[in-house]
Enzyme design. Structure first.
Site, PDB file in Angstrom:
ATOM      1  N   SER A 162       0.841  -1.188   0.000  1.00 53.24           N
ATOM      2  CA  SER A 162       0.000   0.000   0.000  1.00 53.24           C
ATOM      3  C   SER A 162       0.891   1.258   0.000  1.00 53.24           C
ATOM      4  CB  SER A 162      -0.942  -0.036   1.206  1.00 53.24           C
ATOM      5  OG  SER A 162      -1.936   0.948   1.128  1.00 53.24           O
ATOM      6  N   ASP A 175      -8.746  -6.159  -5.131  1.00 51.76           N
ATOM      7  CA  ASP A 175      -8.331  -4.892  -4.528  1.00 51.76           C
ATOM      8  C   ASP A 175      -8.813  -3.753  -5.426  1.00 51.76           C
ATOM      9  OD1 ASP A 175      -7.112  -2.690  -3.411  1.00 51.76           O
ATOM     10  OD2 ASP A 175      -5.073  -3.503  -3.485  1.00 51.76           O
ATOM     11  N   HIS A 222      -8.143  -5.022  -0.614  1.00 54.50           N
ATOM     12  CA  HIS A 222      -6.841  -4.402  -0.372  1.00 54.50           C
ATOM     13  C   HIS A 222      -6.120  -5.032   0.819  1.00 54.50           C
ATOM     14  CE1 HIS A 222      -3.768  -1.376  -0.633  1.00 54.50           C
ATOM     15  NE2 HIS A 222      -4.016  -0.926   0.578  1.00 54.50           N
TER      16      HIS A 222
END
Length: 383
Positions: free
Chosen positions: A158, A323, A356
């Protein structure tokens, strides 16, 4: 608490590194007399070639792996403890792993709740805006202090993956392998929009007091709760949310009110309440802005290919099929730019249902992939 020798061997103690010299920031401001909270795992080789830097995401910290013992005796494992440790994909029997809490965060490094030496009061809203590039520069200073000229790998998921990409272009000669997971080279307009709605929840909370809520002895809890709820929705896939919660009610009948009637509502409110107890509102504003600002292609007329041209690392790029926050398409854009430059790159798109958050979970295929890649890195060190 498990008191076995194995558990005791996993206890870790944070370190603090103080830096007196000013850190120039992208905004034109400087950060002076700052500290970075750090944890390390494993042993640094005599030639200092086996160091791996792990970069954290929005609400994580330097506590990557191992165990902290909380005041009430409970064990607190690192946020990536399933990935980093002895015999794990990032094997600390082989590698010296470093976790750093970024400046502006709220887990030990200098941030908005720290005392500003020029005023004797918390920085609050006066803490300067920081960027991904600023964090990477601070991490490079830490590497200098530790005598690490070149990382065997810089890795993150991320927002941490953004930092890994920035390392590959900002300090190309200091990174052998760049591992960016569930990340992107820039946020989409939708992502920026989600971040702004979350920030507005905090900024409009009456207890925010323009960022100087510390002096009032309050916390903008309602704003933090809503911000976390918004963010958490984006971390989960629709399928994952449906499987975990569906339309299940907490009670047998509808209450015809505005309380938490559905299990998903209860879950989100729980997550929001928990977040408001430990995260700093000013840090949330700063870190989401750093997310928004990151775009290495801006300096190259929007060309990501040109932005990555000077990189010398080998790359592992990983995305997850569900995601939608940092979709696989964004990772493929990075891969294309790397291939345009003929940089060595391995790309994997994992078919996982968890959205995610999949980069934090125990997907066997994902962990085997990372383990195999680190086997390659280790073999290169030994050759």
């Amino acid at each position: 608490m498990d008191s076995t020798p194995r558990a005791a061997s996993r206890l870790v103690v944070p370190q603090r590194h103080a830096f007196a010299g000013p850190l120039p920031l992208q905004s034109g401001a400087s950060l002076v007399d700052y500290e970075l909270a750090v944890e390390t795992y494993g042993t640094l080789d005599a030639d200092r070639s086996n160091a791996v830097l792990i970069c954290h995401a929005l609400n994580a910290s330097h506590h990557v792996a191992g165990i902290h013992v909380l005041d009430d005796g409970r064990e607190d494992p690192g946020w990536w403890d399933n990935m980093v440790g002895p015999g794990k994909p990032v094997d600390t029997d082989r590698f010296f792993v470093i976790g750093v809490n970024n400046a502006g965060s709220c887990f030990g490094s200098t941030g908005p709740s720290s005392i500003d030496p020029s005023t004797g009061r918390p920085y609050g809203a006066a803490f300067p805006v920081v960027t991904v590039e600023d964090w990477v520069d601070a991490q490079a200073r830490l590497a200098d202090r530790l005598g690490i000229e070149r990382f065997a790998a810089v890795m993150g998921g991320s927002l941490g993956g953004m930092q890994a990409l920035a390392w590959s272009t900002r300090y190309p000669e200091r990174v052998a392998h760049c591992i960016s997971i569930a990340s992107t080279a820039k946020l989409s307009a939708q992502n920026i929009a989600f971040n702004d709605v979350a920030r507005q929840a905090i900024l409009t909370d009456p207890d925010f007091h323009g960022g100087d809520f510390y002096a009032h002895g309050v916390v903008p809890r309602n704003g933090l709760r809503v911000a976390r709820m918004i963010g958490h929705i984006t971390y989960l896939s629709d399928d994952d949310m449906a499987e975990k919660f569906g339309r299940t009610l907490k009670a047998d009948d509808l209450a015809f009110g505005y309380g938490a009637e559905f299990e998903i509502e209860s879950y989100l409110r729980y997550q929001g309440d928990k977040f408001s107890d430990y995260f700093d509102a000013n840090s949330y504003l700063l870190i989401t802005k750093a997310l928004d600002y990151f775009d290495p292609a801006v300096a190259f007329g929007g060309s990501l290919t040109q932005a990555l041209a000077e990189a010398t690392a080998s790359f592992l790029i990983v995305s997850f099929s569900t995601d939608w926050r940092f979709a696989p398409e964004r990772s493929r854009e990075v891969v294309k730019a790397l291939l345009d430059n003929r940089h060595p790159v391995t790309y994997a798109e994992i078919d996982a249902p968890h959205g995610h958050d999949a980069f934090l979970l125990d997907d066997r295929r994902y962990h085997r992939l990372v383990a195999a890649y680190f086997d390659r890195i280790h073999a290169g060190l030994a050759s």
